[in-house]
Design a protein around this motif. Sequence first.
Motif, PDB file in Angstrom:
ATOM      1  N   VAL A 184       0.813  -1.181   0.131  1.00  0.00           N
ATOM      2  CA  VAL A 184       0.068   0.022   0.020  1.00  0.00           C
ATOM      3  C   VAL A 184       0.947   1.222   0.006  1.00  0.00           C
ATOM      4  O   VAL A 184       0.792   2.084  -0.720  1.00  0.00           O
ATOM      5  N   ILE A 185       2.006   1.097   0.939  1.00  0.00           N
ATOM      6  CA  ILE A 185       2.954   2.409   0.792  1.00  0.00           C
ATOM      7  C   ILE A 185       3.763   2.572  -0.432  1.00  0.00           C
ATOM      8  O   ILE A 185       3.728   3.561  -1.150  1.00  0.00           O
ATOM      9  N   GLY A 186       3.874   1.457  -1.048  1.00  0.00           N
ATOM     10  CA  GLY A 186       4.581   1.407  -2.160  1.00  0.00           C
ATOM     11  C   GLY A 186       3.726   1.902  -3.437  1.00  0.00           C
ATOM     12  O   GLY A 186       4.419   2.711  -4.270  1.00  0.00           O
ATOM     13  N   ALA A 187       2.635   1.725  -3.297  1.00  0.00           N
ATOM     14  CA  ALA A 187       1.603   2.533  -4.318  1.00  0.00           C
ATOM     15  C   ALA A 187       1.824   4.090  -4.252  1.00  0.00           C
ATOM     16  O   ALA A 187       1.393   4.537  -5.361  1.00  0.00           O
ATOM     17  N   PHE A 188       2.167   4.588  -3.260  1.00  0.00           N
ATOM     18  CA  PHE A 188       2.259   6.215  -3.249  1.00  0.00           C
ATOM     19  C   PHE A 188       3.541   6.682  -3.102  1.00  0.00           C
ATOM     20  O   PHE A 188       3.747   7.769  -2.419  1.00  0.00           O
ATOM     21  N   ALA A 193      -2.879  -1.147   6.895  1.00  0.00           N
ATOM     22  CA  ALA A 193      -3.169  -1.357   5.450  1.00  0.00           C
ATOM     23  C   ALA A 193      -4.315   0.014   5.386  1.00  0.00           C
ATOM     24  O   ALA A 193      -3.903   0.891   4.306  1.00  0.00           O
ATOM     25  N   MET A 194      -5.338   0.113   6.065  1.00  0.00           N
ATOM     26  CA  MET A 194      -6.311   1.100   5.670  1.00  0.00           C
ATOM     27  C   MET A 194      -5.936   2.594   6.235  1.00  0.00           C
ATOM     28  O   MET A 194      -5.972   3.445   5.572  1.00  0.00           O
ATOM     29  N   GLY A 195      -5.242   2.565   7.222  1.00  0.00           N
ATOM     30  CA  GLY A 195      -4.700   3.847   7.674  1.00  0.00           C
ATOM     31  C   GLY A 195      -3.494   4.489   6.646  1.00  0.00           C
ATOM     32  O   GLY A 195      -3.546   5.511   6.286  1.00  0.00           O
ATOM     33  N   PHE A 196      -2.634   3.391   6.192  1.00  0.00           N
ATOM     34  CA  PHE A 196      -1.632   4.115   5.043  1.00  0.00           C
ATOM     35  C   PHE A 196      -2.544   4.312   3.888  1.00  0.00           C
ATOM     36  O   PHE A 196      -2.105   5.391   3.078  1.00  0.00           O
ATOM     37  N   LEU A 197      -3.512   3.656   3.449  1.00  0.00           N
ATOM     38  CA  LEU A 197      -4.301   3.749   2.076  1.00  0.00           C
ATOM     39  C   LEU A 197      -5.015   5.169   2.311  1.00  0.00           C
ATOM     40  O   LEU A 197      -5.190   5.968   1.452  1.00  0.00           O
ATOM     41  N   LEU A 198      -5.616   5.419   3.415  1.00  0.00           N
ATOM     42  CA  LEU A 198      -6.549   6.531   3.718  1.00  0.00           C
ATOM     43  C   LEU A 198      -5.581   7.768   3.611  1.00  0.00           C
ATOM     44  O   LEU A 198      -5.770   8.828   3.066  1.00  0.00           O
TER      45      LEU A 198
END
Length: 464
Positions: A318-322, A449-454
Motif C-alpha cells: 500500500v505504501i509502495g503504491a504512493f 493497511a487502511m491507515g496507510f491507504l486513507l
Amino acid sequence: MLDEVRAIIERHRVLESLAERQRTDKRELLTQMQKRENLVELRRRLAGVHPADLASMIARLPPDERLLVVHQLAARDVGLTLVELDPEIRAAVIDDLDRQELEAALAELDADDLAYLADSVPAALIDQASASLDGAGRSWVADTSSHASGTVGRLMRQDVVALRGELTVAQAIDALRQGGELPPQTDRLFVTDARHMLRGAVPLATILRAAPDAPLASIASTEVAAFRPGDSAAEAAKAFERYDWVSAPMVDDLGKLIGRITIDAVVDYLRAASDQSALARAGLRGAEDLFAPVSESVRNRWPWLAFNLLTAFAASRVIGAFEETITRVVALAALMPIVASIGGNTGNQTVALVIRALALDQLRETHGRLAAKEAAVGALNGVTWGMIVGAVALVLYHSLALSLVMATAIFLNLIVAALAGVAVPLLLRRTGRDPAQGASVLLTFVTDAMGFLLFLGLATAFLR
C-alpha cells in the motif's frame, strides 16, 4: 521456600563441581558425604509441602533443577504434583522421569487424578495404574478419559455424596458419620431414589437445622440444575459464576446420578482457558514452558509470525503504491505511523470488549447494533483526536492542507478500526476458531493497511 530450595540446589551444584576436580579418594569421599547431606536437607525441606506449592516451585526452576527436586519427593507427592502442574511443564517433567519413577507415582493416584492425567501420560501407563483400582475405579478412568476436551465430562469427579430420599435427617447424619471424611467442596447432599435417579439436593446447613425425624425428601429442593458429560465446560463455568455454586451434580442420559463437578475443577478450567486466550491473542498456538527447548518454542511461534509477515508485506505494498507522493511530501513518512498506531489501539480496545462479550454469551443477534455503536464511538474519538493531531501537524509543518488530511485520515481510520474490532472476532468464531486466536495480527493488518491507504490516498488527492 523457593529461595531456600535454590540455595540448597546451588550448594549441590558447587559440590558436584568440586567432586569432578578432586584428586584424592579421601577428598572425593568427603565431597560425596556432603552431597548426600545436602540432598537429605532438600528432602526435609520439601517434606510436607502441599503439591500445589511444589508445582509452583517446580514451574519456576530450569529443567535440570526441576528433576533434582522431583527425585527427592516421595512417589505419592510426585503423582499429586504432576496433577497440579501446568500441561506444558507436566509434559516436560514426565519426559524426564524414567518409566519406573512414573509408574510408582501413578500407582499412588486415585481414579479422578488418573483420569485428569490421561492426556499427558501414555495410555499404557494409565491402564497399568488403573489396574490396581476396583472395578468402579477402572470404569471411571476409562469413561472420563473418553469424553472430548472442553466438555464437563473431563472435569467431573466420582466422590459424590448421595442418600435415599426416604431416610430421615437423623439417619442421614448417621450415614455421614459412618462414611468417614466428607469429600472436599461438599456443600450439599444429593437425594436419589431406588434406581439412583437424581431427585433433589439438600444443603448441609439445612440438614443441621431440620427436625431429626423429617425425611430428606421433604426438605430437599427438587429444582436442581444438573450437567451431562457432553455439556460444554465453558457453559458450566458460566453457571458456576452466575449462581455462586460450590458443586453441581452430573447425570447420565437417563437422569441417574453419576458424579459431580466442583468449583476447584471449574477454577482450574477457567485459568487454563484464560491463559490460552491470552496466548492466542498474541498468535501463539498454545502454552509454552519458559524453559522449553529453542526448537519447541520456534514451532509454537512460527505460524502466526509467518502470517504476520505476509500481512506486513501486503501493508507495505500500500505504501509502495504512493511512493511518488511520499517523495514529494516527505512529512508524510513521519506522520503515517501515527495514523496506523492510533487505529490499532482503537481496534484492540474493541476486540477486547467483543471477545469478553462472546465469552459471557452476551452477543447473539445484536451484531449490527454493536457495530453501529462502536462505529459511533470511533467517529467521536476520531473527531477529537483527529483535531488534536491535525493541530500538532499544523504547528510542526505549517501546512493547513496537511493538517486537514491528517485529521480526516485519523477520523476515518478510527471508524474502520472499530468496525474491524467487531468483525475480526466474529469471523474467527464463525470459522470455528477461538475468537482471540490471532485477532491482534489480523487487526494490525487491517488498521495499518487502511491507515496507510486513507492517509496517503487523501494526501495524493489534496496535497500538491
